[in-house]
Design a protein around this motif. Structure first.
Motif, PDB file in Angstrom:
ATOM      1  N   ALA A 100      34.446 -36.455  41.027  1.00  0.00           N
ATOM      2  CA  ALA A 100      34.352 -34.995  40.923  1.00  0.00           C
ATOM      3  C   ALA A 100      33.171 -34.543  40.077  1.00  0.00           C
ATOM      4  O   ALA A 100      32.536 -33.533  40.379  1.00  0.00           O
ATOM      5  CB  ALA A 100      35.651 -34.445  40.356  1.00  0.00           C
ATOM      6  N   THR A 101      32.858 -35.295  39.020  1.00  0.00           N
ATOM      7  CA  THR A 101      31.750 -34.891  38.161  1.00  0.00           C
ATOM      8  C   THR A 101      30.422 -34.995  38.908  1.00  0.00           C
ATOM      9  O   THR A 101      29.586 -34.099  38.860  1.00  0.00           O
ATOM     10  CB  THR A 101      31.730 -35.758  36.894  1.00  0.00           C
ATOM     11  N   ASP A 112      21.016 -20.500  35.100  1.00  0.00           N
ATOM     12  CA  ASP A 112      22.182 -19.701  35.470  1.00  0.00           C
ATOM     13  C   ASP A 112      22.424 -19.676  36.975  1.00  0.00           C
ATOM     14  O   ASP A 112      23.231 -18.891  37.462  1.00  0.00           O
ATOM     15  CB  ASP A 112      22.011 -18.261  34.971  1.00  0.00           C
ATOM     16  N   GLN A 171      23.720 -19.791  40.445  1.00  0.00           N
ATOM     17  CA  GLN A 171      25.047 -19.922  41.054  1.00  0.00           C
ATOM     18  C   GLN A 171      24.931 -19.479  42.503  1.00  0.00           C
ATOM     19  O   GLN A 171      24.160 -18.582  42.813  1.00  0.00           O
ATOM     20  CB  GLN A 171      26.057 -18.991  40.376  1.00  0.00           C
ATOM     21  N   GLY A 223      17.327 -35.293  37.216  1.00  0.00           N
ATOM     22  CA  GLY A 223      18.018 -34.419  36.276  1.00  0.00           C
ATOM     23  C   GLY A 223      18.263 -35.196  35.012  1.00  0.00           C
ATOM     24  O   GLY A 223      17.946 -36.386  34.949  1.00  0.00           O
ATOM     25  N   PRO A 224      18.811 -34.540  34.011  1.00  0.00           N
ATOM     26  CA  PRO A 224      19.055 -35.245  32.757  1.00  0.00           C
ATOM     27  C   PRO A 224      20.034 -36.407  32.911  1.00  0.00           C
ATOM     28  O   PRO A 224      19.984 -37.368  32.154  1.00  0.00           O
ATOM     29  CB  PRO A 224      19.618 -34.162  31.845  1.00  0.00           C
ATOM     30  N   VAL A 225      20.950 -36.322  33.892  1.00  0.00           N
ATOM     31  CA  VAL A 225      21.859 -37.428  34.136  1.00  0.00           C
ATOM     32  C   VAL A 225      21.287 -38.273  35.264  1.00  0.00           C
ATOM     33  O   VAL A 225      21.094 -37.780  36.367  1.00  0.00           O
ATOM     34  CB  VAL A 225      23.259 -36.921  34.546  1.00  0.00           C
ATOM     35  N   ARG A 229      13.898 -29.454  32.840  1.00  0.00           N
ATOM     36  CA  ARG A 229      15.232 -29.946  32.475  1.00  0.00           C
ATOM     37  C   ARG A 229      15.270 -31.438  32.217  1.00  0.00           C
ATOM     38  O   ARG A 229      16.311 -31.964  31.817  1.00  0.00           O
ATOM     39  CB  ARG A 229      16.266 -29.540  33.542  1.00  0.00           C
ATOM     40  N   ASN A 262      27.072 -28.096  42.411  1.00  0.00           N
ATOM     41  CA  ASN A 262      27.165 -26.839  41.662  1.00  0.00           C
ATOM     42  C   ASN A 262      26.033 -26.632  40.670  1.00  0.00           C
ATOM     43  O   ASN A 262      25.814 -25.521  40.218  1.00  0.00           O
ATOM     44  CB  ASN A 262      28.480 -26.768  40.877  1.00  0.00           C
ATOM     45  N   LEU A 263      25.357 -27.723  40.272  1.00  0.00           N
ATOM     46  CA  LEU A 263      24.284 -27.553  39.291  1.00  0.00           C
ATOM     47  C   LEU A 263      22.910 -27.700  39.937  1.00  0.00           C
ATOM     48  O   LEU A 263      22.079 -26.814  39.853  1.00  0.00           O
ATOM     49  CB  LEU A 263      24.430 -28.563  38.145  1.00  0.00           C
ATOM     50  N   ARG A 264      22.670 -28.844  40.601  1.00  0.00           N
ATOM     51  CA  ARG A 264      21.298 -29.088  41.066  1.00  0.00           C
ATOM     52  C   ARG A 264      20.941 -28.309  42.327  1.00  0.00           C
ATOM     53  O   ARG A 264      19.869 -27.713  42.396  1.00  0.00           O
ATOM     54  CB  ARG A 264      21.116 -30.589  41.311  1.00  0.00           C
ATOM     55  N   ALA A 315      30.160 -32.229  41.413  1.00  0.00           N
ATOM     56  CA  ALA A 315      29.874 -30.940  40.792  1.00  0.00           C
ATOM     57  C   ALA A 315      28.436 -30.872  40.299  1.00  0.00           C
ATOM     58  O   ALA A 315      27.780 -29.840  40.421  1.00  0.00           O
ATOM     59  CB  ALA A 315      30.848 -30.686  39.644  1.00  0.00           C
ATOM     60  N   ILE A 316      27.930 -31.984  39.745  1.00  0.00           N
ATOM     61  CA  ILE A 316      26.547 -31.989  39.261  1.00  0.00           C
ATOM     62  C   ILE A 316      25.591 -31.714  40.410  1.00  0.00           C
ATOM     63  O   ILE A 316      24.691 -30.872  40.320  1.00  0.00           O
ATOM     64  CB  ILE A 316      26.204 -33.328  38.561  1.00  0.00           C
TER      65      ILE A 316
END
Lengths: 316, 324
Positions: B43-44, B183, B185, B24-26, B294, B51-53, B47-48
């Motif tokens: 937490a970050t 998007d 989720q 990913g970008p991070v 991405r 909740n994102l990947r 969540a990455i």
């Protein structure tokens, strides 16, 4: 104060305005370097020639009595100059001041419908200096209507634009007054005591794709005036597109968003990757004030100072 | 299809999923991702990854599998290797529905997919009605032509809507039409996944009929197959399956076109094998394409539809050349 339902959209529109502005950045930078030249308005008299940002010349003659403004910034300026009663056309986005709402809406302002504008029988049309307006400018001039075209993308731009428009309207002295007071109100915020380390802010402009403000933008400048820093200030484009993951990595102290966007950010689980969102540090902004490099930018800077630096500071 | 080809496809999908979650970008180390998956970490990072990947990769699997399976079934039923949701008006209808939602100011994460789905359904129903009015039965050639024409009409509707809408609206709608898993989720993913699972199961269930159809309409009819009903049923199922993926992730072209070709090239001997193989390959392709979308232009994201087209078009041209 934050009741405008579509202000998030207007904020985005401002970003689009800002997006057209690579050349203007250079102009503004030159202006910033020579503060004296910008601070003191050039004096213009009847018979003088005024050159606008497209290099078009307007020879000042009788002051125009019917003006169409196709840029929210110049619409607000017109009222500040006391010439609001000469406004006969505005864009769909120009809703301030209250009196502007009574003026005929002639469209969205970019690549305007020339026939609709001419229908208002203007003798002067003010436009934003974007390529999408170039054809309309040619057609308006061919129809015998004077035009003034300006880029209003940076804080310094207004100091350049006010004297020209004031001169064209024949209200030079009011113009100097307005330019001075805008300058003074911005500088009064800049002069406030600076925090040792500036609060780091992420400015949300658009959801899909996610867009923010880059270093080359008015909003980024405004954050600096307020004593905060833009987490994406290192990006050169005025309104770059970024990924949610990258926002999480840059870990801003605070998020700024219009009312609708702020609500979406709070609701969307993915945004919880950003610590400031998890901890509820979202500042809801009125993009019709904060989003426009116009006569109210001192007010905008004060708002940012109050809501970012004074209330949130640097919570680490 | 040979066993080792199946194993390779499953392995490819697994590798794609692992890469999709790791990359990913991070930059996150594999150990950090692994801890985050088990709920350990800051937490970050949690969540990455969670909740994102993960939802992104999961949506990529569902969308890729759905589009590829749908394309395979459509190509087999309409007996045309060019048939795919894009060509048949399904994507056009979905896009028109989405643009309608955006211009009406209803572009919430909940309503946009519903409008897209409704638009696609309307387009498919119109195609079926036109085909019936023209030929009296579900003639594959008429279905194709009706699909192209309805798709063109949808494009015109979109252009009218965009010409009269403010440019901020246009930008949102255009971005959506370029396709994105951004998007993703868990909440919205659930029903896309359910829809795709049911759609693929139905196509697999009916794939025997498609094989019979492939013998030709007269031969199939003489074998006792209700040709028209079968054609319409599969066309409708495949279209709705594609519509669900479009609603979930916007327009992602070429997956429904090239992946079925890959499945056939891998030696799928019947429609059932082709549908399953295409679903696996399509899922892997979309997950990998999204990873590229991405990461390539970090911190910006590329539109996924552009990445699949950039991969898809040269591949398709090469296939055309070798097929000659």
């Amino acid at each position: 104060m934050f009741q405008h339902r579509s202000s998030a959209l207007r904020g985005f529109r401002q970003a689009v305005y800002t997006g057209f502005s690579t050349v203007a950045v250079t102009v503004a930078a030159v202006c910033l370097l020579s503060v004296a030249a910008c601070g003191e308005a050039p004096r213009l008299n009847a018979g003088d020639a005024v050159v606008d940002d497209f290099g078009d010349t307007l020879r000042l003659a009788a002051a125009p009595s019917r003006v169409v403004s196709l840029n929210p910034v110049t619409t607000e300026l017109l009222f500040a100059l006391g010439a609001g009663d000469r406004l006969v056309g505005r864009t769909s986005w120009d809703l301030y001041p209250e009196a502007a709402r009574a003026v005929a809406d002639v469209g969205n302002g970019m690549g305007p419908n020339v026939e609709v504008v001419l229908g208002q029988r203007p003798d002067l049309v003010l436009l934003y200096a974007s390529e999408s307006n170039r054809l309309a400018i040619q057609q308006l001039r061919a129809a015998g209507v004077q035009t003034l075209t300006h880029r209003t993308d940076r804080i310094a731009d207004l100091q350049r634009v006010i004297p020209v428009i004031a001169a064209a309207l024949g209200v030079d002295s009011v113009g100097r007054l307005v330019a001075d007071s805008v300058h003074a109100s911005v500088e009064s915020v800049r002069a406030l005591p600076r925090p040792a380390e500036p609060a780091r802010a992420y400015w949300h402009i658009w959801d899909a794709p996610i867009m923010t403000i880059g270093g080359g933008s008015y909003l980024s400048e405004l954050l600096e005036v307020a004593g905060a820093a833009n987490v994406f200030g290192d990006l050169e484009q005025p309104s770059p597109q970024v990924s949610l993951e990258e926002i999480a990595r840059r870990d801003p102290d605070v998020l700024l968003a219009g009312p609708l966007a702020a609500e979406r950010i709070r609701r969307t689980p993915g945004w919880r990757a950003v610590r400031a969102v998890r901890e509820g540090r979202i500042v809801v902004i009125d993009t019709t004030i904060v989003g426009r490099p116009g006569v109210r930018m001192g007010e905008a800077a004060r708002f940012l100072r109050l809501h970012i630096v004074d209330s949130i500071g640097r919570p680490r | 299809m040979k066993l080792h080809v199946w194993l390779a496809l499953v392995l490819l999908l697994l590798v794609a999923v692992v890469l999709g979650v790791l990359g990913g970008p991070v930059p996150l180390a594999a150990t950090e991702v692994w801890s985050a998956l088990r709920g350990v970490g800051d937490a970050t990072q949690l969540a990455i990854v969670q909740n994102l990947r993960l939802p992104r990769v999961a949506l990529g699997v569902a969308v890729g599998a759905g589009l590829a399976a749908s394309g395979t079934a459509l190509q087999a039923t309409l007996r045309n290797p060019l048939a795919e949701p894009y060509l048949l008006g399904v994507s056009g209808g979905a896009a028109a529905g989405a643009v309608a939602a955006v211009t009406l100011g209803l572009s919430s994460a909940l309503l946009l997919p519903l409008f897209a789905f409704a638009g696609a359904v309307v387009a498919v129903v119109i195609v079926l009605l036109v085909a019936r009015a023209v030929s009296g039965h579900a003639d594959p050639r008429v279905l194709l032509m009706a699909g192209v024409v309805v798709g063109a009409f949808c494009t015109a509707v979109i252009m009218v809507a965009l010409a009269t809408a403010p440019e901020n609206t246009v930008r949102g709608a255009l971005w959506w039409m370029m396709g994105s898993l951004g998007d993703a989720q868990w909440r919205s993913l659930r029903w896309v996944a359910l829809y795709v699972a049911i759609g693929i199961a139905l196509l697999v269930w009916w794939s025997r009929d498609v094989d019979v159809l492939a013998l030709g309409e007269d031969a199939a009819a003489s074998l006792g197959l209700p040709v028209e009903r079968v054609t319409r049923r599969i066309y409708l199922t495949a279209s709705l399956l594609a519509a669900a993926t479009v609603a979930g992730a916007g327009l992602i072209g070429f997956v429904g076109l090239i992946v079925p070709a890959i499945a056939r090239a891998l030696g799928a001997r019947n429609t059932r094998q082709a549908v399953v193989a295409a679903a696996l390959a399509g899922a892997a392709l979309v997950v990998l394409a999204d990873l590229a979308a991405r990461t390539l232009l970090r911190p910006a994201e590329l539109p996924l539809g552009a990445v699949t087209a950039i991969i898809g078009v040269p591949f398709f041209l090469w296939r055309l050349r070798s097929a000659r």
